[in-house]
Design a protein around this motif. Structure first.
Motif, PDB file in Angstrom:
ATOM      1  N   GLU A  88      24.803  40.905  33.486  1.00  0.00           N
ATOM      2  CA  GLU A  88      26.183  41.059  33.008  1.00  0.00           C
ATOM      3  C   GLU A  88      27.154  40.679  34.122  1.00  0.00           C
ATOM      4  O   GLU A  88      26.942  41.019  35.283  1.00  0.00           O
ATOM      5  N   PRO A  89      28.256  40.015  33.785  1.00  0.00           N
ATOM      6  CA  PRO A  89      29.243  39.697  34.824  1.00  0.00           C
ATOM      7  C   PRO A  89      30.060  40.933  35.209  1.00  0.00           C
ATOM      8  O   PRO A  89      30.362  41.786  34.377  1.00  0.00           O
ATOM      9  N   MET A  90      30.398  41.011  36.472  1.00  0.00           N
ATOM     10  CA  MET A  90      31.168  42.142  36.968  1.00  0.00           C
ATOM     11  C   MET A  90      32.578  42.126  36.384  1.00  0.00           C
ATOM     12  O   MET A  90      33.196  43.176  36.200  1.00  0.00           O
ATOM     13  N   SER A  91      33.073  40.948  36.057  1.00  0.00           N
ATOM     14  CA  SER A  91      34.433  40.843  35.526  1.00  0.00           C
ATOM     15  C   SER A  91      34.582  41.551  34.180  1.00  0.00           C
ATOM     16  O   SER A  91      35.688  41.960  33.819  1.00  0.00           O
ATOM     17  N   LYS A  92      33.489  41.723  33.465  1.00  0.00           N
ATOM     18  CA  LYS A  92      33.528  42.452  32.190  1.00  0.00           C
ATOM     19  C   LYS A  92      33.984  43.888  32.426  1.00  0.00           C
ATOM     20  O   LYS A  92      34.872  44.386  31.732  1.00  0.00           O
ATOM     21  N   TYR A  93      33.405  44.530  33.411  1.00  0.00           N
ATOM     22  CA  TYR A  93      33.740  45.929  33.692  1.00  0.00           C
ATOM     23  C   TYR A  93      35.105  46.061  34.359  1.00  0.00           C
ATOM     24  O   TYR A  93      35.845  46.998  34.083  1.00  0.00           O
ATOM     25  N   ILE A  94      35.445  45.119  35.230  1.00  0.00           N
ATOM     26  CA  ILE A  94      36.754  45.158  35.878  1.00  0.00           C
ATOM     27  C   ILE A  94      37.854  44.903  34.843  1.00  0.00           C
ATOM     28  O   ILE A  94      38.916  45.529  34.875  1.00  0.00           O
ATOM     29  N   GLY A  95      37.592  44.013  33.892  1.00  0.00           N
ATOM     30  CA  GLY A  95      38.557  43.760  32.819  1.00  0.00           C
ATOM     31  C   GLY A  95      38.781  44.982  31.953  1.00  0.00           C
ATOM     32  O   GLY A  95      39.907  45.289  31.562  1.00  0.00           O
ATOM     33  N   ARG A  96      37.693  45.692  31.654  1.00  0.00           N
ATOM     34  CA  ARG A  96      37.829  46.938  30.888  1.00  0.00           C
ATOM     35  C   ARG A  96      38.655  47.952  31.655  1.00  0.00           C
ATOM     36  O   ARG A  96      39.453  48.685  31.082  1.00  0.00           O
ATOM     37  N   ARG A  97      38.450  47.975  32.969  1.00  0.00           N
ATOM     38  CA  ARG A  97      39.185  48.926  33.800  1.00  0.00           C
ATOM     39  C   ARG A  97      40.681  48.603  33.809  1.00  0.00           C
ATOM     40  O   ARG A  97      41.523  49.498  33.707  1.00  0.00           O
ATOM     41  N   VAL A  98      41.011  47.339  33.899  1.00  0.00           N
ATOM     42  CA  VAL A  98      42.420  46.940  33.884  1.00  0.00           C
ATOM     43  C   VAL A  98      43.048  47.236  32.528  1.00  0.00           C
ATOM     44  O   VAL A  98      44.167  47.754  32.439  1.00  0.00           O
ATOM     45  N   LEU A  99      42.334  46.932  31.450  1.00  0.00           N
ATOM     46  CA  LEU A  99      42.836  47.218  30.104  1.00  0.00           C
ATOM     47  C   LEU A  99      43.043  48.718  29.908  1.00  0.00           C
ATOM     48  O   LEU A  99      44.053  49.145  29.332  1.00  0.00           O
ATOM     49  N   THR A 100      42.118  49.519  30.413  1.00  0.00           N
ATOM     50  CA  THR A 100      42.256  50.966  30.307  1.00  0.00           C
ATOM     51  C   THR A 100      43.476  51.448  31.087  1.00  0.00           C
ATOM     52  O   THR A 100      44.201  52.334  30.629  1.00  0.00           O
ATOM     53  N   SER A 101      43.731  50.864  32.245  1.00  0.00           N
ATOM     54  CA  SER A 101      44.915  51.227  33.027  1.00  0.00           C
ATOM     55  C   SER A 101      46.199  50.920  32.273  1.00  0.00           C
ATOM     56  O   SER A 101      47.144  51.713  32.275  1.00  0.00           O
ATOM     57  N   VAL A 102      46.236  49.770  31.618  1.00  0.00           N
ATOM     58  CA  VAL A 102      47.412  49.396  30.832  1.00  0.00           C
ATOM     59  C   VAL A 102      47.613  50.370  29.675  1.00  0.00           C
ATOM     60  O   VAL A 102      48.742  50.806  29.391  1.00  0.00           O
TER      61      VAL A 102
END
Length: 69
Positions: free
Chosen positions: A33-47
């Motif tokens: 799995e790409p790490m950007s998948k989890y980092i993207g979820r984290r950014v979306l959750t922050s928003v």
């Protein structure tokens, strides 16, 4: 009260995605799995968290701390 529970759950979800991204980074598997998948979820959750806080403040569901005088 429900808004605070939702916000706490979202913060826990954000922290869990941070640790999942760390696990992917430490494993260093190019086919995984790409790490950007989890980092993207984290950014979306922050928003979502910031948006919910602003909406809750605007509607009066939560109140900010009074200014110290």
């Amino acid at each position: 009260m429900i808004i605070k529970i939702v916000l706490v759950c979202l913060v826990i979800y954000m922290i869990a995605n941070l640790f999942l991204a760390m696990r992917v980074m430490m494993k260093d598997d190019p086919d995984g799995e790409p790490m950007s998948k989890y980092i993207g979820r984290r950014v979306l959750t922050s928003v979502i968290i910031v948006t919910l806080i602003l909406i809750a403040l605007a509607t009066g569901l939560i109140s900010p701390n009074p200014a110290p005088y």
